[in-house]
Design a protein around this motif. Structure first.
Motif, PDB file in Angstrom:
ATOM      1  N   LEU A   1       0.448  -4.084  -7.100  1.00  0.00           N
ATOM      2  CA  LEU A   1      -0.210  -2.901  -6.791  1.00  0.00           C
ATOM      3  C   LEU A   1       0.827  -1.849  -6.078  1.00  0.00           C
ATOM      4  O   LEU A   1       0.807  -0.736  -6.526  1.00  0.00           O
TER       5      LEU A   1
ATOM      6  N   PRO B   1      -8.034  -9.304   0.733  1.00  0.00           N
ATOM      7  CA  PRO B   1      -8.866  -8.896  -0.214  1.00  0.00           C
ATOM      8  C   PRO B   1      -8.152  -9.027  -1.545  1.00  0.00           C
ATOM      9  O   PRO B   1      -8.829  -8.944  -2.553  1.00  0.00           O
ATOM     10  N   ILE B   2      -6.911  -9.177  -1.443  1.00  0.00           N
ATOM     11  CA  ILE B   2      -6.256  -9.350  -2.920  1.00  0.00           C
ATOM     12  C   ILE B   2      -4.993 -10.309  -2.392  1.00  0.00           C
ATOM     13  O   ILE B   2      -4.353 -10.245  -1.336  1.00  0.00           O
TER      14      ILE B   2
ATOM     15  N   MET C   1       1.269   7.734  -4.237  1.00  0.00           N
ATOM     16  CA  MET C   1       0.960   7.874  -2.992  1.00  0.00           C
ATOM     17  C   MET C   1       0.403   9.382  -2.867  1.00  0.00           C
ATOM     18  O   MET C   1      -0.345   9.812  -2.302  1.00  0.00           O
TER      19      MET C   1
ATOM     20  N   PRO D   1      -4.668   1.945  -2.124  1.00  0.00           N
ATOM     21  CA  PRO D   1      -4.817   3.275  -2.275  1.00  0.00           C
ATOM     22  C   PRO D   1      -5.150   4.109  -1.252  1.00  0.00           C
ATOM     23  O   PRO D   1      -6.202   3.848  -0.599  1.00  0.00           O
TER      24      PRO D   1
ATOM     25  N   LYS E   1     -21.112   7.555  -9.164  1.00  0.00           N
ATOM     26  CA  LYS E   1     -21.877   6.696  -8.175  1.00  0.00           C
ATOM     27  C   LYS E   1     -22.760   7.482  -7.208  1.00  0.00           C
ATOM     28  O   LYS E   1     -23.260   6.863  -6.307  1.00  0.00           O
TER      29      LYS E   1
ATOM     30  N   SER F   1       8.281   4.577   3.420  1.00  0.00           N
ATOM     31  CA  SER F   1       7.838   3.083   3.556  1.00  0.00           C
ATOM     32  C   SER F   1       8.553   2.567   4.756  1.00  0.00           C
ATOM     33  O   SER F   1       8.324   1.254   5.181  1.00  0.00           O
TER      34      SER F   1
ATOM     35  N   PRO G   1      -6.940   6.981  -0.938  1.00  0.00           N
ATOM     36  CA  PRO G   1      -8.163   7.314  -0.701  1.00  0.00           C
ATOM     37  C   PRO G   1      -9.075   6.336  -0.074  1.00  0.00           C
ATOM     38  O   PRO G   1     -10.216   6.338   0.422  1.00  0.00           O
TER      39      PRO G   1
ATOM     40  N   PHE H   1       1.259   6.180   4.808  1.00  0.00           N
ATOM     41  CA  PHE H   1      -0.269   5.926   4.213  1.00  0.00           C
ATOM     42  C   PHE H   1       0.027   4.530   3.514  1.00  0.00           C
ATOM     43  O   PHE H   1       0.940   4.309   3.140  1.00  0.00           O
TER      44      PHE H   1
ATOM     45  N   ASN I   1     -10.584   9.374 -10.161  1.00  0.00           N
ATOM     46  CA  ASN I   1     -11.196   8.721  -8.963  1.00  0.00           C
ATOM     47  C   ASN I   1     -12.509   9.566  -8.350  1.00  0.00           C
ATOM     48  O   ASN I   1     -13.512   9.102  -8.091  1.00  0.00           O
TER      49      ASN I   1
HETATM   50  N1  3HC Z   1      -8.215   5.007  -5.899  1.00  0.00           N
HETATM   51  C1  3HC Z   1      -9.296   5.289  -5.149  1.00  0.00           C
HETATM   52  N2  3HC Z   1     -10.206   4.293  -5.127  1.00  0.00           N
HETATM   53  C2  3HC Z   1     -10.086   2.945  -5.532  1.00  0.00           C
HETATM   54  C3  3HC Z   1      -8.924   2.578  -6.100  1.00  0.00           C
HETATM   55  C4  3HC Z   1      -7.857   3.500  -6.145  1.00  0.00           C
HETATM   56  N3  3HC Z   1      -6.795   3.341  -6.704  1.00  0.00           N
HETATM   57  N4  3HC Z   1      -8.898   1.262  -6.324  1.00  0.00           N
HETATM   58  C5  3HC Z   1     -10.234   1.010  -5.839  1.00  0.00           C
HETATM   59  N5  3HC Z   1     -10.852   1.971  -5.448  1.00  0.00           N
HETATM   60  C6  3HC Z   1     -12.243   1.970  -4.801  1.00  0.00           C
HETATM   61  C7  3HC Z   1     -13.272   1.646  -5.675  1.00  0.00           C
HETATM   62  O1  3HC Z   1     -13.744   2.916  -6.593  1.00  0.00           O
HETATM   63  C8  3HC Z   1     -14.637   1.036  -4.907  1.00  0.00           C
HETATM   64  O2  3HC Z   1     -14.958   2.160  -4.345  1.00  0.00           O
HETATM   65  P1  3HC Z   1     -16.714   1.738  -3.985  1.00  0.00           P
HETATM   66  O3  3HC Z   1     -16.742   0.957  -2.523  1.00  0.00           O
HETATM   67  O4  3HC Z   1     -16.926   3.213  -3.615  1.00  0.00           O
HETATM   68  O5  3HC Z   1     -17.484   1.412  -5.152  1.00  0.00           O
HETATM   69  C9  3HC Z   1     -13.496   0.355  -3.682  1.00  0.00           C
HETATM   70  O6  3HC Z   1     -12.220   1.249  -3.908  1.00  0.00           O
HETATM   71  C10 3HC Z   1     -13.322  -1.116  -4.096  1.00  0.00           C
HETATM   72  O7  3HC Z   1     -12.780  -1.137  -5.540  1.00  0.00           O
HETATM   73  P2  3HC Z   1     -13.030  -2.395  -6.693  1.00  0.00           P
HETATM   74  O8  3HC Z   1     -14.402  -2.924  -6.149  1.00  0.00           O
HETATM   75  O9  3HC Z   1     -12.691  -1.683  -7.790  1.00  0.00           O
HETATM   76  O10 3HC Z   1     -11.948  -3.654  -6.234  1.00  0.00           O
HETATM   77  P3  3HC Z   1     -11.771  -4.404  -4.958  1.00  0.00           P
HETATM   78  O11 3HC Z   1     -12.989  -4.830  -4.164  1.00  0.00           O
HETATM   79  O12 3HC Z   1     -10.798  -5.335  -5.784  1.00  0.00           O
HETATM   80  O13 3HC Z   1     -10.852  -3.290  -4.091  1.00  0.00           O
HETATM   81  C11 3HC Z   1      -8.634  -2.800  -3.195  1.00  0.00           C
HETATM   82  C12 3HC Z   1      -9.505  -2.736  -4.664  1.00  0.00           C
HETATM   83  C13 3HC Z   1      -9.363  -1.603  -2.240  1.00  0.00           C
HETATM   84  C14 3HC Z   1      -7.359  -2.324  -3.627  1.00  0.00           C
HETATM   85  C15 3HC Z   1      -8.698  -4.033  -2.463  1.00  0.00           C
HETATM   86  O14 3HC Z   1      -8.097  -5.030  -3.442  1.00  0.00           O
HETATM   87  C16 3HC Z   1      -7.676  -3.918  -1.404  1.00  0.00           C
HETATM   88  O15 3HC Z   1      -8.112  -3.453  -0.077  1.00  0.00           O
HETATM   89  N6  3HC Z   1      -6.439  -4.499  -1.582  1.00  0.00           N
HETATM   90  C17 3HC Z   1      -5.330  -4.438  -0.292  1.00  0.00           C
HETATM   91  C18 3HC Z   1      -4.731  -3.130  -0.442  1.00  0.00           C
HETATM   92  C19 3HC Z   1      -3.581  -3.062   0.633  1.00  0.00           C
HETATM   93  O16 3HC Z   1      -3.263  -4.151   1.172  1.00  0.00           O
HETATM   94  N7  3HC Z   1      -2.979  -2.107   0.481  1.00  0.00           N
HETATM   95  C20 3HC Z   1      -1.718  -1.775   1.328  1.00  0.00           C
HETATM   96  C21 3HC Z   1      -0.687  -1.950   0.692  1.00  0.00           C
HETATM   97  S1  3HC Z   1       0.896  -1.806   1.464  1.00  0.00           S
HETATM   98  C22 3HC Z   1       1.058   0.217   1.201  1.00  0.00           C
HETATM   99  O17 3HC Z   1       0.403   0.708   0.623  1.00  0.00           O
HETATM  100  C23 3HC Z   1       2.451   0.401   2.082  1.00  0.00           C
HETATM  101  C24 3HC Z   1       3.679   0.662   1.295  1.00  0.00           C
HETATM  102  O18 3HC Z   1       4.583   1.434   2.214  1.00  0.00           O
HETATM  103  C25 3HC Z   1       4.215  -0.465   0.754  1.00  0.00           C
END
Ligand code: 3HC
Length: 285
Positions: free
Chosen positions: A235, A226-227, A14, A145, A56, A120, A147, A142, A49
């Motif tokens: 993740l 999405p996942i 994070m 990911p 792109k 969290s 960003p 936050f 990143n």
């Molecule tokens: N860092 C920066 N950018 C990233 C990234 C990362 N780790 N992972 C993916 N990206 C970007 C990619 O570059 C891509 O960018 P673009 O649109 O400009 O091309 C875009 O995100 C989409 O990535 P991908 O096409 O490689 O992969 P996906 O379409 O599968 O997306 C994801 C990946 C964005 C992680 C998607 O799976 C998602 O939204 N998942 C759900 C995430 C979620 O629910 N997060 C909340 C978790 S809870 C939390 O964090 C709270 C804590 O307290 C527990």
């Protein structure tokens, strides 16, 4: 007050994302961790990143270099926090560790400096209580990911002032996030719902109702997530999920009991993507 200089404590999953979005918004950032390899890992993730964005065509190489120039990695807490308008603390989710950091910080930061904690689900009020600035203390949660995810969940502690809330909201907007403000409660709003759902997926897996792949497929195709929940746990880190569930269980009772399978994964060191293995194996990809 406008936040121009930010100190981010913790360069992990994070922390490096928060440093990136702050620098992207033009702020001066220090990124501090306790070991060189954590700091290097955080900076490498940011570079990766940004390089992807350059490839792109979303930013130029010059913009990337300028942005990186605004992030100063360091091991030195004094150097990191001196002169900061806000400290964003992203250290491990253990109350005593966080309190120790705030006690140290208090002696270093300027009087006007705000404390933002990216917990969290731990109590903002309890952390703030050991500082001399509970009015300037607020939760800024936050999502991973950083960003990519658009939300910033802001949590007021018992003594957080209206002014601090307004500054935090403006800061959130400046770094490109949509803000929601929620009351303090265990795991706040988003994690209370999300982590309970993921925990339920672990119960379903442990009861043998379906394979991990099918549980995830079900939630992706049936609910448009999405996942899948199990992949999401990998993740965010299974250890993080377990800590959130343990907090909910402790404070709100048996409805939030962590799944035994989740405990087993964490005990085995299968923390998810960051350790190479979680519900799924990432070492083969
Ligand atoms: N860092 C920066 N950018 C990233 C990234 C990362 N780790 N992972 C993916 N990206 C970007 C990619 O570059 C891509 O960018 P673009 O649109 O400009 O091309 C875009 O995100 C989409 O990535 P991908 O096409 O490689 O992969 P996906 O379409 O599968 O997306 C994801 C990946 C964005 C992680 C998607 O799976 C998602 O939204 N998942 C759900 C995430 C979620 O629910 N997060 C909340 C978790 S809870 C939390 O964090 C709270 C804590 O307290 C527990």
């Amino acid at each position: 007050m406008e936040i121009k200089k930010v100190c981010v404590l913790g360069a992990g999953l994070m922390g490096n994302g928060i440093a990136q979005v702050c620098a992207q918004a033009g702020m001066e950032v220090t990124l501090r961790d306790i070991e060189q390899h954590f700091v290097d890992g955080g900076m490498n993730t940011i570079k990766k990143n940004l390089s992807r964005d350059v490839e792109k065509g979303k930013m130029t190489q010059e913009q990337m270099n300028a942005l990186l120039g605004r992030i100063k990695p360091t091991l030195d807490l004094k150097e990191a926090a001196a002169g900061a308008d806000a400290v964003v603390e992203v250290v491990i989710e253990v109350m005593d560790v966080k309190k120790k950091v705030y006690a140290e910080l208090e002696e270093i930061v300027p009087k006007h400096c705000l404390f933002f904690t990216n917990t969290s689900g731990l109590s903002i009020t309890e952390m703030a209580s050991i500082t001399k600035r509970p009015d300037r203390f607020i939760g800024t949660h936050f999502f991973n990911p950083v960003p990519v995810m658009r939300l910033l969940e802001i949590i007021r502690g018992h003594q957080t002032s209206d002014e601090t809330l307004e500054i935090a909201k403006a800061w959130g907007k400046k770094i490109g996030k949509e803000v929601i403000v929620v009351k303090e409660a265990p795991a706040f709003v988003v994690n209370r719902i999300l982590c309970s759902m993921i925990n339920e997926a672990f119960f379903a897996l442990d009861e043998g109702l379906a394979s991990a792949e099918d549980i995830d497929k079900g939630m992706m195709l049936g609910c448009n997530h999405p996942i899948g929940p199990l992949a999401l746990s990998d993740l965010v880190g299974n250890d993080t999920l377990l800590r959130v569930m343990e907090g909910l269980h402790r404070e709100l009772g048996d409805k939030y009991r962590p799944a035994q399978y989740l405990r087993k994964l964490v005990r085995a060191g299968n923390l998810g993507r960051k350790s190479g293995k979680g519900v799924y194996d990432y070492t083969k990809k």
